[in-house]
Design an enzyme around this catalytic site. Structure first.
Site, short mmCIF file in Angstrom:
data_model
loop_
_atom_site.label_atom_id
_atom_site.label_comp_id
_atom_site.label_asym_id
_atom_site.label_seq_id
_atom_site.Cartn_x
_atom_site.Cartn_y
_atom_site.Cartn_z
N CYS A 1 -6.29 0.77 6.77
CA CYS A 1 -5.16 1.59 6.35
C CYS A 1 -4.93 2.73 7.36
CB CYS A 1 -5.44 2.17 4.96
SG CYS A 1 -4.00 2.84 4.12
N CYS B 1 0.85 -1.18 0.00
CA CYS B 1 0.00 0.00 0.00
C CYS B 1 0.89 1.24 0.00
CB CYS B 1 -0.90 -0.01 1.23
SG CYS B 1 -1.78 1.54 1.50
N CYS C 1 0.22 2.99 3.72
CA CYS C 1 0.56 2.35 5.00
C CYS C 1 1.58 1.23 4.84
CB CYS C 1 -0.69 1.84 5.70
SG CYS C 1 -1.33 0.29 5.03
N CYS D 1 -4.66 0.58 0.14
CA CYS D 1 -5.58 -0.36 0.77
C CYS D 1 -7.01 -0.02 0.37
CB CYS D 1 -5.49 -0.28 2.29
SG CYS D 1 -3.98 -0.93 3.00
#
Lengths: 198, 299
Positions: free
Chosen positions: B270, B239, B242, B264
């Site tokens: 997230c 992602c 994150c 995400c």
């Protein structure tokens, strides 16, 4: 016949809370779920069975009463007034059955068990039991049960384990059982498999 | 004059009808119970089935979360959350762990569900056989006879044409070894989460007037072949916000030149990771290999 007893004080929220109890019980067969909004009803209709009736019955659901319940005109009058459910004399015509004397419960096949195409057109039996502390422990498995669940309830018919096995063998046809004491409910839907009397 | 609705909008007789359908759906896992779906104050396709199921089960102590494709912030999710906030006065949340009822369109949250939660799916086409057999009389008979060869043929044709099972969402499953069921258009990445899930899963299709269910701890198997086993799939990579390498990723186009990033799909997951200090680790994290990739995890 005396004065009619009242229904739920708060029909909307009491029916919701009772439904969630019944739904949780059915989703986790064998688990005993307390019902908070039980309600005083004409004997021998128990307080939890009465709550389940007010929650689930209406004009669309014919209901069958067993002999001890049918013998008391107050019970039928109370159910008719509060739910509008037609009371039928033949178990096969009923969407719900309320049974005060489970030891003399008619065979499951005398109720609607649905068809293979429409297995949902089948009866839900509400059995009034005295307690969940007596009776032979039944070990069950199936959807809703992580490993196995043990349920005790009394009174029940002598051939109850054999009936559960036969009910499962008919799957997806069959009847669904709600066992109620005065204050709690446990369920044995048609999806449960009896592992044995533990 | 103030207009007040019954608790959770629906009238009590409608709720009883839906509740009875839910109970039969739980007793016959995976079987689609017909119900008298009502017109709701939103168009079909916006989750009228899920909304009716939620309205029938919701109580004043529930905490409601609504997601659309994993996101709490899209129009559909915001509208439905507001709808129940207004008509039922329930508390709402975006945090998966805090919710007792989660209504979802097309995702299962990344955070594992618990046994005191109910997941309500919005379903467009509940019948997994519908595109193979348009007649309801016939699909009903096929479910009755457990005649599911046609679905396997469809998956086989995928393999014959593409070399692999190309079905990526609404991937058919078999519930407790009996009914073949459409899991709604969730990515097949989410399919394994349905099996042995501690939460109750309810499915509502408003236009098609069907309710079905998966009780907790029920076996849910994705259909496949011995030589072509079911495979989860997510965009390979991390992602961009994150850094998660195990969540389902959405592709986001960021300009007119095809620049894109992968983030995400589950916004709560997230945000929680970022709040805990996670971020994109490697510079390459924002541009995963666009070629089709497969995670080696079978479910």
């Amino acid at each position: 016949m005396g004065a009619l007893l009242a229904g739920f004080a708060d029909p909307v929220l009491a029916a919701q809370a009772t439904f969630r109890g019944v739904m949780d019980a059915l989703a986790r067969p064998g688990t005993i779920v307390p019902l908070i909004d039980t309600i005083a009803a004409p004997a021998p209709l128990s307080a939890a069975a009465a709550a389940a009736a007010l929650t689930l019955l209406d004009g669309d659901t014919p209901v069958w009463l067993d002999a001890p319940l049918a013998a008391q005109a107050d019970v039928a009058a109370w159910l008719r007034f509060h739910t509008g459910a037609p009371i039928v004399s033949s178990p096969a015509d009923a969407a719900f059955a309320i049974v005060a004397d489970p030891e003399r419960l008619p065979p499951f096949e005398s109720f609607a068990i649905g068809s293979l195409e429409n297995p949902d057109c089948s009866a839900t039996l509400i059995l009034q039991v005295r307690s969940f502390d007596a009776g032979a422990p039944l070990a069950v498995a199936g959807p809703g049960i992580a490993d196995r669940a043990i349920l005790r309830a009394a009174p029940l018919p002598n051939d109850f384990p054999a009936r559960l096995v036969a009910n499962r063998a008919m799957f997806p046809r069959g009847v669904d059982l709600l066992l109620v004491t005065g204050t709690a409910v446990a369920a044995l839907p048609r999806s449960v498999t009896l592992l044995g009397e533990a | 004059m103030t207009v007040t609705y019954n608790f959770a909008y629906l009238d009590e007789q409608t709720k009883r009808m839906i509740r009875r359908a839910i109970l039969k759906a739980i007793a016959i896992p995976g079987y689609q119970v017909p119900f008298a779906s009502r017109e709701m104050p939103m168009p079909y396709g916006w989750g009228t089935g899920g909304v009716q199921v939620t309205a029938a089960i919701l109580g004043p102590t529930d905490i409601l979360k609504v997601i659309d494709q994993g996101s709490d912030d899209t129009t559909n999710a915001v509208s439905i959350r507001k709808f129940f906030g207004r008509t039922a006065g329930v508390r709402t949340t975006t945090r998966t762990a805090d919710a007792t009822v989660i209504q979802t369109r097309h995702r299962i949250p990344e955070t594992p569900l618990r046994d005191n939660q109910v997941l309500v799916f919005q379903v467009p086409i509940p019948e997994p056989l519908r595109f193979l057999e348009p007649r309801e009389t016939e699909t009903r008979r096929m479910h009755a006879l457990e005649e599911y060869g046609l679905v396997q043929v469809k998956l086989y044709e995928d393999i014959a044409r593409h070399g692999h099972i190309a079905t990526t969402y609404a991937y058919p499953v078999k519930v407790d070894g009996r009914y073949v069921m459409d899991p709604s258009p969730i990515p097949k990445f989410d399919n394994p989460k349905m099996s042995d899930c501690p939460a109750l899963q309810l499915f509502g299709a408003g236009r098609e007037k069907r309710i079905y269910a998966i009780p907790p701890h029920t076996r849910v198997a994705s259909l496949d072949f011995d030589d072509h086993p079911f495979e989860r799939w997510r965009h390979p990579g991390r992602c961009a916000l994150c850094g998660a390498d195990d969540s389902f990723l959405d592709e986001v186009i960021t300009d007119d030149h095809g620049t894109r990033m992968f983030v995400c799909s589950d916004t709560d997951f997230c945000e929680a990771r970022r709040a805990a200090g996670h971020g994109p680790d490697a510079p390459g994290a924002t541009a995963p290999d666009p070629a089709r990739g497969t995670e080696a995890s079978h479910g």
